[in-house]
Design an enzyme around this catalytic site. Structure first.
Site, PDB file in Angstrom:
ATOM      1  N   CYS A   2       0.665  -1.162  -0.036  1.00 35.21           N
ATOM      2  CA  CYS A   2       0.066   0.158  -0.149  1.00 35.21           C
ATOM      3  C   CYS A   2       0.991   1.306  -0.074  1.00 35.21           C
ATOM      4  O   CYS A   2       1.953   1.280   0.295  1.00 35.21           O
ATOM      5  CB  CYS A   2      -0.791   0.010   1.254  1.00 35.21           C
ATOM      6  N   ARG A  27       4.758   0.575  -6.188  1.00 35.76           N
ATOM      7  CA  ARG A  27       4.776  -0.350  -5.110  1.00 35.76           C
ATOM      8  C   ARG A  27       3.841  -1.483  -5.366  1.00 35.76           C
ATOM      9  O   ARG A  27       3.710  -2.508  -4.569  1.00 35.76           O
ATOM     10  CB  ARG A  27       4.431   0.574  -3.659  1.00 35.76           C
ATOM     11  N   TRP A  73      -3.035  -2.294  -1.677  1.00 39.67           N
ATOM     12  CA  TRP A  73      -2.576  -3.725  -1.975  1.00 39.67           C
ATOM     13  C   TRP A  73      -2.982  -4.707  -1.173  1.00 39.67           C
ATOM     14  O   TRP A  73      -2.884  -4.794   0.203  1.00 39.67           O
ATOM     15  CB  TRP A  73      -1.120  -3.862  -1.917  1.00 39.67           C
ATOM     16  N   ASN A  99      -1.490   1.511   6.016  1.00 39.97           N
ATOM     17  CA  ASN A  99      -0.536   0.253   5.265  1.00 39.97           C
ATOM     18  C   ASN A  99      -0.182  -0.612   6.528  1.00 39.97           C
ATOM     19  O   ASN A  99       0.214  -0.015   7.521  1.00 39.97           O
ATOM     20  CB  ASN A  99       0.595   1.145   4.716  1.00 39.97           C
ATOM     21  N   GLY A 100      -0.427  -1.749   6.333  1.00 40.73           N
ATOM     22  CA  GLY A 100      -0.064  -2.606   7.371  1.00 40.73           C
ATOM     23  C   GLY A 100      -1.026  -3.860   7.805  1.00 40.73           C
ATOM     24  O   GLY A 100      -1.915  -3.864   6.828  1.00 40.73           O
ATOM     25  N   GLU A 486      18.460 -16.063  -9.601  1.00 41.87           N
ATOM     26  CA  GLU A 486      18.107 -14.799  -9.874  1.00 41.87           C
ATOM     27  C   GLU A 486      17.483 -14.451 -10.986  1.00 41.87           C
ATOM     28  O   GLU A 486      16.427 -13.959 -11.326  1.00 41.87           O
ATOM     29  CB  GLU A 486      19.429 -13.516  -9.616  1.00 41.87           C
ATOM     30  N   LYS A 490      13.730 -13.463 -11.945  1.00 43.37           N
ATOM     31  CA  LYS A 490      13.466 -12.185 -13.094  1.00 43.37           C
ATOM     32  C   LYS A 490      12.275 -12.553 -13.837  1.00 43.37           C
ATOM     33  O   LYS A 490      11.319 -11.795 -14.003  1.00 43.37           O
ATOM     34  CB  LYS A 490      14.748 -11.637 -13.524  1.00 43.37           C
ATOM     35  N   GLU A 493       8.737 -13.497 -12.281  1.00 41.81           N
ATOM     36  CA  GLU A 493       8.089 -12.303 -11.511  1.00 41.81           C
ATOM     37  C   GLU A 493       7.666 -11.319 -12.428  1.00 41.81           C
ATOM     38  O   GLU A 493       6.643 -10.600 -12.418  1.00 41.81           O
ATOM     39  CB  GLU A 493       8.909 -11.403 -10.448  1.00 41.81           C
ATOM     40  N   HIS A 509      19.843 -35.102 -10.758  1.00 47.88           N
ATOM     41  CA  HIS A 509      18.975 -35.369  -9.448  1.00 47.88           C
ATOM     42  C   HIS A 509      17.494 -34.990  -9.654  1.00 47.88           C
ATOM     43  O   HIS A 509      16.876 -34.935  -8.662  1.00 47.88           O
ATOM     44  CB  HIS A 509      19.787 -34.954  -8.271  1.00 47.88           C
ATOM     45  N   LYS A 608       6.740  -3.869  -4.479  1.00 50.27           N
ATOM     46  CA  LYS A 608       8.160  -3.468  -4.675  1.00 50.27           C
ATOM     47  C   LYS A 608       8.667  -3.578  -3.154  1.00 50.27           C
ATOM     48  O   LYS A 608       9.715  -4.210  -2.982  1.00 50.27           O
ATOM     49  CB  LYS A 608       8.251  -1.881  -4.973  1.00 50.27           C
TER      50      LYS A 608
HETATM   51  C1  AGP Z   1      13.014  -8.940  -6.676  1.00 46.89           C
HETATM   52  O1  AGP Z   1      13.010  -8.744  -7.918  1.00 46.89           O
HETATM   53  C2  AGP Z   1      11.782  -8.790  -5.783  1.00 46.89           C
HETATM   54  N1  AGP Z   1      11.060  -7.674  -6.271  1.00 46.89           N
HETATM   55  C3  AGP Z   1      11.788  -9.160  -4.550  1.00 46.89           C
HETATM   56  O2  AGP Z   1      12.179 -10.667  -4.411  1.00 46.89           O
HETATM   57  C4  AGP Z   1      12.567  -8.423  -3.660  1.00 46.89           C
HETATM   58  O3  AGP Z   1      13.809  -8.706  -3.701  1.00 46.89           O
HETATM   59  C5  AGP Z   1      12.169  -8.876  -2.134  1.00 46.89           C
HETATM   60  O4  AGP Z   1      10.908  -8.520  -1.924  1.00 46.89           O
HETATM   61  C6  AGP Z   1      13.170  -8.364  -1.128  1.00 46.89           C
HETATM   62  O5  AGP Z   1      13.016  -6.809  -1.180  1.00 46.89           O
HETATM   63  P1  AGP Z   1      14.050  -6.090  -0.305  1.00 46.89           P
HETATM   64  O6  AGP Z   1      15.369  -6.321  -0.747  1.00 46.89           O
HETATM   65  O7  AGP Z   1      13.382  -4.559  -0.453  1.00 46.89           O
HETATM   66  O8  AGP Z   1      13.851  -6.393   0.974  1.00 46.89           O
END
Ligand code: AGP
Length: 613
Positions: A2, A27, A73, A99-100, A486, A490, A493, A509, A608
């Site tokens: 949020c 966000r 959100w 937010n929370g 990673e 990418k 997501e 395996h 985000k």
């Molecule tokens: C990464 O592309 C994602 N957006 C997500 O995995 C992110 O790395 C994770 O939520 C951790 O966020 P932070 O580094 O702000 O703690």
């Protein structure tokens, strides 16, 4: 996550709020709304994008000098008009954005319903508005600030709150516990936001609220208190970001801009910290604690998502460069396993946003157990950066795209510098070795620039052939195993294609059963000491007709001969190779996602910064 904005001043508040909510769109959200006081308290809200809300507001002619806004959100209650924020009290005089997560909202809601209150939404947030009004009406002689304090004392959970009350039309009230809130101090106007991006174009003077604090904000003044009613004087900080850094600067997406910013962000991360004259490293933020790191009984790194991939690289780097054993944990696992960590141990948390709930919880758990807690963060003033005992900022600049790119490479650079500094201090790295590492490290920005210039077009073209692949496999060894993870993340997501990263040797395996002529397999074959083994793995994939896309060093003809597609990148020291091998993977996921028409900067269901558990 949020997003919250607020404004009080001479401008038209709806304009400021809408612009601020647009700055917070990155966000991630599913609905938006604002509440304004102009004689009466009026609100507009609904499911969908901020631009839909903007149209509602323009059509209604809503205006005013004070208001709050929110992008939601969803946590409790599906994304729809009635569940979007702001939420009002029964009389309609109090509006709240949040937010929370209010963990005890069900109990509170039942009590309020028993006392005759009716609810409109399924959200936890509406309980705050209703409880606040209940307390205000039931407790004669208290002012609104005190009613807020009494309300917050009954709440279990996390909140960033902005509140307005039609009966006190010259004030905005904010409170924080676990979800960040900033106050921007203008000339005859005040701004509130969940992060700096809605504030930076108006002022660079900010106050960060800390957990357990609230503020009453007027057009020309503000006061900060604890929810125990203790007045506080807060430091006024200067924002370290510029408007230009939060704009797209001509790129179609923030993510592409941030991928191409990496030569600069990596250079910025090293600036003032590595010396190619003295071949030394200066990390001011942890200078005083390096010996604690060296002498630690246990060194644990905890993080989430992409930052957890950096953490995995941290393990390899500290063990190789500093001969320091390190363990890596998902922050969400660490915090709930009654961790064996205490005095004499070190927990290093890594977080781009510095606001990830699980990582904050891991940090606080370790602090409670009296371990030394260090942090690697990108956002100055973030919770983690302010609560860790010491740390290093990545200086990557604001990362707006939900998919982390430049923050990841900056995190890896910081880990390399920390491992080198530790190894030198321990005496396991000679000056000659330091010279070699530092000279190569200083060349990385140019090598990243080279990759971006020489591979972007080929990757964009190749992406077209894999846009509708149902699955991907990413394989890497040693330092490039975390890069395989990673690269897979990418792709997942932002394109929503299922992808898995594996240590290449693990393929036999199990995952090898997946390989057929439909399976694109990205192999990261850019580390000398595992090259022969990688070639064997590539042959195993080829024997099963897997479609091989290799990320390789320029002269690696063996890998090239086995690959359907190859992306050549400059060579570097094996332990630095992730800084180069990840770049083509970022571009590949970006172009596939664009081809699929995905919302690259705000992928579905993602935020985000995951500031809720
Ligand atoms: C990464 O592309 C994602 N957006 C997500 O995995 C992110 O790395 C994770 O939520 C951790 O966020 P932070 O580094 O702000 O703690």
């Amino acid at each position: 996550m949020c997003g919250i904005v607020g404004y009080i001043g001479e401008r038209n508040a709806p304009d400021v709020l809408i612009k601020g909510l647009k700055r917070l769109e990155y966000r991630g959200y599913d609905s938006a709304g604002i509440a304004i006081i102009n004689g009466a308290l009026v609100f507009k809200k609904g499911k969908g994008k901020v631009q839909n809300l903007h149209k509602m507001i323009k059509d209604s002619g809503l205006s005013g000098k004070i208001g709050i806004g929110h992008t939601r959100w969803a946590t409790h209650g599906e994304p729809n008009d009635v569940n979007s924020h702001p939420h009002l009290s029964e009389t309609g005089k109090i509006a709240v954005v949040h937010n929370g997560i209010i963990e005890n909202y069900n109990t509170l809601k039942k009590q309020l319903i028993k006392r005759g209150r009716t609810f409109q939404s399924q959200t936890d947030t509406e309980v705050v508005a209703q409880l606040l009004e209940e307390i205000l009406h039931a407790s004669k002689g208290i002012d609104f600030e005190q009613a807020i304090q009494l309300t917050l004392k009954q709440i279990v959970g996390t909140y960033g709150l902005a509140i307005i009350n039609a009966d006190t039309p010259d004030c905005i009230y904010i409170a924080r516990k676990g979800s960040p809130l900033l106050l921007g101090i203008g000339e005859g106007e005040m701004f509130i936001a969940s992060d700096a991006s809605p504030i930076v174009e108006y002022t660079n003077k900010v106050v960060y609220l800390d957990d357990g604090e609230m503020a009453t904000i007027r057009q020309d003044s503000y006061s900060v208190k604890t929810i125990e009613d203790v007045s506080l004087t807060k430091e006024v900080h200067e924002l370290a970001i510029s408007l230009g850094e939060i704009e797209k600067a001509g790129y179609p997406h923030f993510m592409l801009k941030e991928i191409f910013e990496q030569p600069r962000s990596i250079a910025d991360c090293m600036r003032g910290r590595i010396s190619t004259q003295t071949h030394s490293i200066q990390l001011g933020g942890i200078e005083d604690v390096i010996d604690d790191l060296i002498n630690a009984r246990r060194v644990v790194i905890a993080a989430c998502g992409t930052s957890w991939h950096s953490a995995l690289l941290g393990e390899y780097l500290f063990e190789y460069l500093a001969k320091t054993p390190v363990e890596v944990e998902y922050a969400s696992e660490f915090r709930y396993r009654d961790p064996l960590i205490g005095p004499g141990d070190v927990l290093l948390v890594i977080s781009q946003s510095g606001e990830t709930a699980d990582t904050i919880a891991a940090m606080r758990e370790a602090k409670k157990r009296e371990a030394l807690v260090l942090g690697i963060c990108n956002v100055v003033g973030s919770t983690i950066s302010r609560e860790t005992d010491a740390g290093v900022f990545t200086h990557a600049g604001p990362e707006i795209g939900v998919a982390s790119t430049k923050a990841f490479t900056a995190q890896v650079v910081v880990l390399i510098m920390m491992a080198l500094a530790t190894g030198k201090r321990k005496g396991v790295l000679s000056q000659q070795q330091m010279k070699g590492y530092i000279e190569e490290l200083s060349k990385i920005p140019a090598k990243v620039e080279y990759i971006l210039e020489h591979t972007d077009a080929a990757i964009r073209q190749m992406a077209g052939l894999f846009t509708y692949a149902p699955n991907f496999l990413y394989l890497g060894r040693s330092y490039n195993f975390p890069v395989a993870l990673e690269g897979a993340l990418k792709l997942k997501e932002i394109s929503y294609i299922h992808a898995e990263g594996y240590p290449a040797a693990e393929m036999k395996h199990g995952p090898i059963a997946l390989i057929d002529a439909m399976m694109p397999v990205v192999v990261i074959a850019a580390t000398d000491h595992t090259n022969d083994k990688m070639i064997s793995n590539i042959e195993e994939v080829k024997a099963r007709k897997g479609r091989i896309i290799s990320i390789m060093n320029d002269e690696n003809s063996d890998v090239k001969a086995l690959s359907e597609f190859h992306i050549s990148i400059p060579a570097t020291k094996d332990c630095f190779s992730p800084l180069l091998t990840v770049i083509p993977l970022q571009l590949l996921s970006y172009y596939i996602a664009v081809n699929r028409g995905c919302n690259v900067d705000q992928p579905r269901n993602l935020a985000k910064s995951v500031t809720v558990e």
